[in-house]
Design a protein around this motif. Structure first.
Motif, short mmCIF file in Angstrom:
data_model
loop_
_atom_site.label_atom_id
_atom_site.label_comp_id
_atom_site.label_asym_id
_atom_site.label_seq_id
_atom_site.Cartn_x
_atom_site.Cartn_y
_atom_site.Cartn_z
N ASP A 173 -10.97 28.21 6.65
CA ASP A 173 -9.93 27.18 5.93
C ASP A 173 -9.58 27.80 4.38
OD1 ASP A 173 -9.68 24.98 7.76
OD2 ASP A 173 -11.34 23.93 6.90
N ASN A 174 -10.44 28.83 3.90
CA ASN A 174 -9.97 29.21 2.74
C ASN A 174 -9.69 30.79 2.66
OD1 ASN A 174 -10.49 26.65 0.99
ND2 ASN A 174 -12.47 26.83 1.68
N GLN A 175 -9.35 31.42 3.60
CA GLN A 175 -8.87 32.50 3.37
C GLN A 175 -7.45 32.80 4.07
OE1 GLN A 175 -8.37 35.06 6.45
NE2 GLN A 175 -9.87 34.12 8.00
N PRO A 176 -6.83 34.02 3.66
CA PRO A 176 -5.36 33.97 3.69
C PRO A 176 -4.69 33.99 5.07
CG PRO A 176 -6.38 36.10 2.73
CD PRO A 176 -7.24 34.74 3.03
N ILE A 177 -5.56 34.52 6.11
CA ILE A 177 -4.99 34.53 7.56
C ILE A 177 -4.58 33.28 7.94
CG2 ILE A 177 -5.22 35.56 9.58
CD1 ILE A 177 -4.61 37.40 7.47
N THR A 178 -5.39 32.27 7.93
CA THR A 178 -5.54 30.85 8.53
C THR A 178 -4.18 30.16 8.11
OG1 THR A 178 -7.59 30.51 8.71
CG2 THR A 178 -6.36 28.62 8.64
N PRO A 179 -3.54 30.14 6.85
CA PRO A 179 -2.22 29.37 6.74
C PRO A 179 -1.15 30.21 7.41
CG PRO A 179 -3.40 30.15 4.63
CD PRO A 179 -4.36 30.28 5.67
N ILE A 180 -1.35 31.74 7.09
CA ILE A 180 -0.24 32.45 7.66
C ILE A 180 -0.04 32.41 9.16
CG2 ILE A 180 0.47 34.74 8.12
CD1 ILE A 180 -0.80 35.61 5.38
N ILE A 181 -1.07 32.34 9.88
CA ILE A 181 -1.12 32.00 11.42
C ILE A 181 -0.58 30.70 11.70
CG2 ILE A 181 -2.54 31.78 13.37
CD1 ILE A 181 -2.36 34.54 12.75
N ASP A 182 -1.00 29.77 10.97
CA ASP A 182 -0.67 28.17 11.18
C ASP A 182 0.86 28.09 10.86
OD1 ASP A 182 -3.17 27.53 11.80
OD2 ASP A 182 -3.69 26.45 9.88
N ALA A 183 1.40 28.77 9.80
CA ALA A 183 2.68 28.60 9.53
C ALA A 183 3.64 29.39 10.67
CB ALA A 183 3.16 29.35 8.27
N LEU A 184 3.06 30.61 10.93
CA LEU A 184 3.84 31.22 12.11
C LEU A 184 4.04 30.51 13.26
CD1 LEU A 184 2.75 34.88 11.32
CD2 LEU A 184 4.95 33.96 11.23
N ARG A 185 2.92 29.99 13.86
CA ARG A 185 2.80 29.11 14.91
C ARG A 185 3.48 27.99 15.10
NH1 ARG A 185 -2.99 28.21 15.30
NH2 ARG A 185 -3.04 30.17 16.47
N SER A 186 3.79 27.20 13.76
CA SER A 186 4.67 26.15 13.36
C SER A 186 6.04 26.61 13.84
CB SER A 186 4.41 25.42 12.18
OG SER A 186 3.04 25.01 11.96
N LEU A 187 6.37 27.64 13.32
CA LEU A 187 7.79 28.18 13.03
C LEU A 187 8.25 28.70 14.42
CD1 LEU A 187 7.88 30.59 10.04
CD2 LEU A 187 9.20 28.43 10.40
N LEU A 188 7.22 29.29 15.24
CA LEU A 188 7.48 29.53 16.76
C LEU A 188 7.45 28.44 17.69
CD1 LEU A 188 5.47 33.08 16.72
CD2 LEU A 188 8.03 32.75 16.73
N ILE A 189 6.56 27.46 17.56
CA ILE A 189 6.59 26.48 18.44
C ILE A 189 7.51 25.24 17.97
CG2 ILE A 189 4.86 24.95 19.49
CD1 ILE A 189 2.64 26.88 19.24
N GLY A 190 7.71 25.28 16.90
CA GLY A 190 8.59 24.21 16.37
C GLY A 190 7.73 22.84 15.87
N THR A 191 6.56 23.05 15.73
CA THR A 191 5.77 21.88 15.41
C THR A 191 5.89 21.67 13.52
OG1 THR A 191 3.84 22.98 15.28
CG2 THR A 191 4.24 22.20 17.28
N GLU A 192 5.31 20.50 13.39
CA GLU A 192 5.39 20.25 11.77
C GLU A 192 4.24 21.25 11.39
OE1 GLU A 192 6.14 18.56 8.30
OE2 GLU A 192 6.97 17.89 10.40
N MET A 193 4.95 21.77 10.02
CA MET A 193 4.16 22.92 9.45
C MET A 193 3.14 22.25 8.17
SD MET A 193 5.67 26.21 7.30
CE MET A 193 6.94 26.49 8.51
N GLY A 194 3.55 21.20 7.65
CA GLY A 194 2.94 20.81 6.55
C GLY A 194 2.59 21.55 5.49
N SER A 195 1.31 21.75 4.95
CA SER A 195 1.53 22.63 3.81
C SER A 195 0.88 24.20 4.04
CB SER A 195 0.29 21.98 2.74
OG SER A 195 -0.83 22.35 3.48
N SER A 196 0.93 24.49 5.11
CA SER A 196 0.52 25.73 5.63
C SER A 196 1.82 26.96 5.03
CB SER A 196 0.32 26.07 7.27
OG SER A 196 1.40 25.72 7.95
N GLY A 197 2.90 26.60 5.30
CA GLY A 197 4.03 27.49 5.00
C GLY A 197 4.03 27.85 3.36
N VAL A 198 3.87 26.96 2.60
CA VAL A 198 3.76 27.05 1.33
C VAL A 198 2.32 27.90 0.86
CG1 VAL A 198 3.35 26.11 -0.89
CG2 VAL A 198 4.97 24.89 0.52
N LEU A 199 1.39 27.64 1.61
CA LEU A 199 0.12 28.30 1.41
C LEU A 199 0.40 29.94 1.94
CD1 LEU A 199 -2.84 25.80 2.29
CD2 LEU A 199 -2.11 26.69 0.05
#
Length: 115
Positions: A62-88
């Motif tokens: 939860d506290n390493q840089p790859i998780t929010p990057i992966i979550d943000a990319l997944r949200s952008l590609l699938i079109g789901t809600e990003m939450g705070s992962s984009g900013v992180l």
């Protein structure tokens, strides 16, 4: 937006690997140090949800840089809600890029100055 985040991540990691290469005494040691960083995606949300990991690993994932990057990319590609992962994700990339650029430029200046 997706391409921009990927480009920012690639730029940050490239600067980090350049700094590691400048800090290393040999090409073999630079390769070894860089190899360690390649395992971060395996301890992130890239392959399995973080919630399914053991407790001690969840804290790290939860506290390493790859998780929010992966979550943000997944949200952008699938079109789901990003939450705070984009900013992180952008924040982590900017911090890594800034620190690596400063580190690499100081190491480069020191090495060039010695010649």
């Amino acid at each position: 937006m997706t391409i921009g985040l990927i480009a920012l991540y690639i730029l940050a990691i490239t600067y980090l690997f350049a700094a590691i290469g400048l800090a290393s005494k040999s090409a073999e040691s630079a390769n070894g140090y860089g190899f360690i960083l390649l395992f971060l995606p395996y301890v992130s949300s890239a392959f399995v949800p973080v919630e399914t990991m053991p407790g001690w690993l969840t804290v790290f994932a939860d506290n390493q840089p790859i998780t929010p990057i992966i979550d943000a990319l997944r949200s952008l590609l699938i079109g789901t809600e990003m939450g705070s992962s984009g900013v992180l994700a952008v924040g982590w990339c900017a911090v890594i890029l800034g620190l690596a650029a400063i580190w690499a430029s100081r190491l480069f200046t020191a090495k060039v100055g010695r010649r």
